[in-house]
Design a protein around this motif. Sequence first.
Motif, mmCIF file in Angstrom:
data_model
loop_
_atom_site.group_PDB
_atom_site.id
_atom_site.type_symbol
_atom_site.label_atom_id
_atom_site.label_comp_id
_atom_site.label_asym_id
_atom_site.label_seq_id
_atom_site.Cartn_x
_atom_site.Cartn_y
_atom_site.Cartn_z
ATOM 1 N N LEU A 1 27.024 -10.102 -43.320
ATOM 2 C CA LEU A 1 28.055 -10.812 -42.564
ATOM 3 C C LEU A 1 28.700 -11.914 -43.394
ATOM 4 C CD1 LEU A 1 26.394 -11.028 -39.047
ATOM 5 C CD2 LEU A 1 28.414 -9.684 -39.678
ATOM 6 N N ARG A 2 27.954 -12.510 -44.301
ATOM 7 C CA ARG A 2 28.508 -13.550 -45.183
ATOM 8 C C ARG A 2 29.484 -12.948 -46.193
ATOM 9 N NH1 ARG A 2 26.386 -15.961 -48.792
ATOM 10 N NH2 ARG A 2 27.067 -18.085 -48.526
ATOM 11 N N GLY A 3 29.193 -11.751 -46.632
ATOM 12 C CA GLY A 3 29.994 -11.131 -47.688
ATOM 13 C C GLY A 3 30.678 -9.879 -47.187
ATOM 14 N N VAL A 4 30.340 -8.768 -47.806
ATOM 15 C CA VAL A 4 30.923 -7.480 -47.431
ATOM 16 C C VAL A 4 29.936 -6.763 -46.518
ATOM 17 C CG1 VAL A 4 31.742 -5.263 -48.307
ATOM 18 C CG2 VAL A 4 32.157 -7.356 -49.623
ATOM 19 N N TYR A 5 30.395 -6.443 -45.306
ATOM 20 C CA TYR A 5 29.507 -5.773 -44.356
ATOM 21 C C TYR A 5 29.328 -4.317 -44.760
ATOM 22 C CZ TYR A 5 27.089 -4.488 -40.152
ATOM 23 O OH TYR A 5 26.131 -4.045 -39.280
ATOM 24 N N ARG A 6 28.069 -3.921 -44.873
ATOM 25 C CA ARG A 6 27.734 -2.542 -45.235
ATOM 26 C C ARG A 6 26.762 -1.993 -44.193
ATOM 27 N NH1 ARG A 6 27.912 -5.378 -50.187
ATOM 28 N NH2 ARG A 6 29.435 -4.497 -51.623
ATOM 29 N N GLY A 7 27.335 -1.433 -43.135
ATOM 30 C CA GLY A 7 26.525 -0.912 -42.036
ATOM 31 C C GLY A 7 25.534 0.155 -42.469
ATOM 32 N N LYS A 8 25.945 1.012 -43.405
ATOM 33 C CA LYS A 8 25.047 2.068 -43.879
ATOM 34 C C LYS A 8 23.846 1.462 -44.601
ATOM 35 C CE LYS A 8 28.412 5.784 -44.217
ATOM 36 N NZ LYS A 8 29.109 6.739 -45.075
ATOM 37 N N ASN A 9 24.059 0.367 -45.326
ATOM 38 C CA ASN A 9 22.956 -0.282 -46.021
ATOM 39 C C ASN A 9 21.960 -0.865 -45.024
ATOM 40 O OD1 ASN A 9 21.942 -3.121 -47.439
ATOM 41 N ND2 ASN A 9 21.836 -1.307 -48.750
ATOM 42 N N LYS A 10 22.466 -1.485 -43.964
ATOM 43 C CA LYS A 10 21.572 -2.054 -42.934
ATOM 44 C C LYS A 10 20.745 -0.931 -42.300
ATOM 45 C CE LYS A 10 21.446 -5.227 -39.047
ATOM 46 N NZ LYS A 10 21.089 -4.517 -37.845
ATOM 47 N N ALA A 11 21.382 0.211 -42.036
ATOM 48 C CA ALA A 11 20.659 1.355 -41.472
ATOM 49 C C ALA A 11 19.589 1.847 -42.448
ATOM 50 C CB ALA A 11 21.637 2.476 -41.132
ATOM 51 N N LEU A 12 19.905 1.827 -43.726
ATOM 52 C CA LEU A 12 18.945 2.229 -44.752
ATOM 53 C C LEU A 12 17.741 1.277 -44.754
ATOM 54 C CD1 LEU A 12 18.527 4.318 -47.003
ATOM 55 C CD2 LEU A 12 19.701 2.753 -48.560
ATOM 56 N N VAL A 13 18.010 -0.026 -44.681
ATOM 57 C CA VAL A 13 16.932 -1.019 -44.610
ATOM 58 C C VAL A 13 16.069 -0.752 -43.379
ATOM 59 C CG1 VAL A 13 16.406 -3.475 -44.246
ATOM 60 C CG2 VAL A 13 18.147 -2.800 -45.920
ATOM 61 N N GLU A 14 16.701 -0.493 -42.250
ATOM 62 C CA GLU A 14 15.964 -0.273 -41.007
ATOM 63 C C GLU A 14 15.182 1.041 -41.000
ATOM 64 O OE1 GLU A 14 19.076 -0.881 -38.135
ATOM 65 O OE2 GLU A 14 18.742 -3.055 -38.137
ATOM 66 N N SER A 15 15.467 1.928 -41.963
ATOM 67 C CA SER A 15 14.726 3.191 -42.044
ATOM 68 C C SER A 15 13.406 3.043 -42.809
ATOM 69 C CB SER A 15 15.591 4.277 -42.701
ATOM 70 O OG SER A 15 15.703 4.062 -44.097
ATOM 71 N N ASN A 16 13.132 1.841 -43.353
ATOM 72 C CA ASN A 16 11.865 1.610 -44.036
ATOM 73 C C ASN A 16 10.704 1.683 -43.043
ATOM 74 O OD1 ASN A 16 12.213 0.857 -46.965
ATOM 75 N ND2 ASN A 16 13.739 -0.496 -46.035
ATOM 76 N N ASN A 17 9.555 2.073 -43.545
ATOM 77 C CA ASN A 17 8.345 2.073 -42.744
ATOM 78 C C ASN A 17 7.934 0.629 -42.495
ATOM 79 O OD1 ASN A 17 5.193 1.828 -42.828
ATOM 80 N ND2 ASN A 17 5.631 3.909 -42.086
ATOM 81 N N ALA A 18 7.697 0.276 -41.235
ATOM 82 C CA ALA A 18 7.374 -1.107 -40.867
ATOM 83 C C ALA A 18 6.129 -1.621 -41.590
ATOM 84 C CB ALA A 18 7.205 -1.221 -39.351
#
Length: 195
Positions: free
Chosen positions: A71-88
């Motif tokens: 949100l501070r820089g360039v929003y990359r929704g696909k990157n956030k989804a990739l982060v959220e796909s990590n095993n908790a």
Amino acid sequence: FLMMTHFSDYINSYDDILKDYMIKKKKNEKTRELIINLNNWLYREFKDIAVEQGNFITLEQLSKVTEWKHLRGVYRGKNKALVESNNAQTVVDLSKNVFEDLEEYSNRCPNYNYDIEDEEEINEIITKTTKLLSQLKGIGIATSSAVLSVIAPHIFPFMSDEGMKSVNLIPLKYTLKQYLIYRKKIKDLITSHSD
């Protein structure tokens, strides 16, 4: 040079400065409010929460840091989804290793001082911890530095376009090598203003 009273003035007006910056970046009011809330969470609560829960971060917390950065820089929704796909559990385990490495370093260097730091040793801990976090999907040097800048701000500056431009580090490259150069420039700037 920067006096401590000036520094306090800057810190106290940070939210207003951040709002003005977001207006200049043409962020709408809802986004500006979200950025302010995430920023306050990140810099006023996150480290204490991570320590209280046992020196680790959760997938949900990592996702919030990623959202703040985007949100501070360039929003990359696909990157956030990739982060959220990590095993908790993987996020918890790797972040525990990061905390352990930082604690070990702190025990070896309990009276940390920019003026006397061992550059080779500091680069080693930076390399080790950022590489640990970068094993996670969607996490590169910038997001690693966002997390680590809160946990150990005396070692890790947050790597952003604005930060790199402020020390004339152009072209902008988000690599470990560039981060080490960036960090040294920030350190040199701090030490030159601390006399």
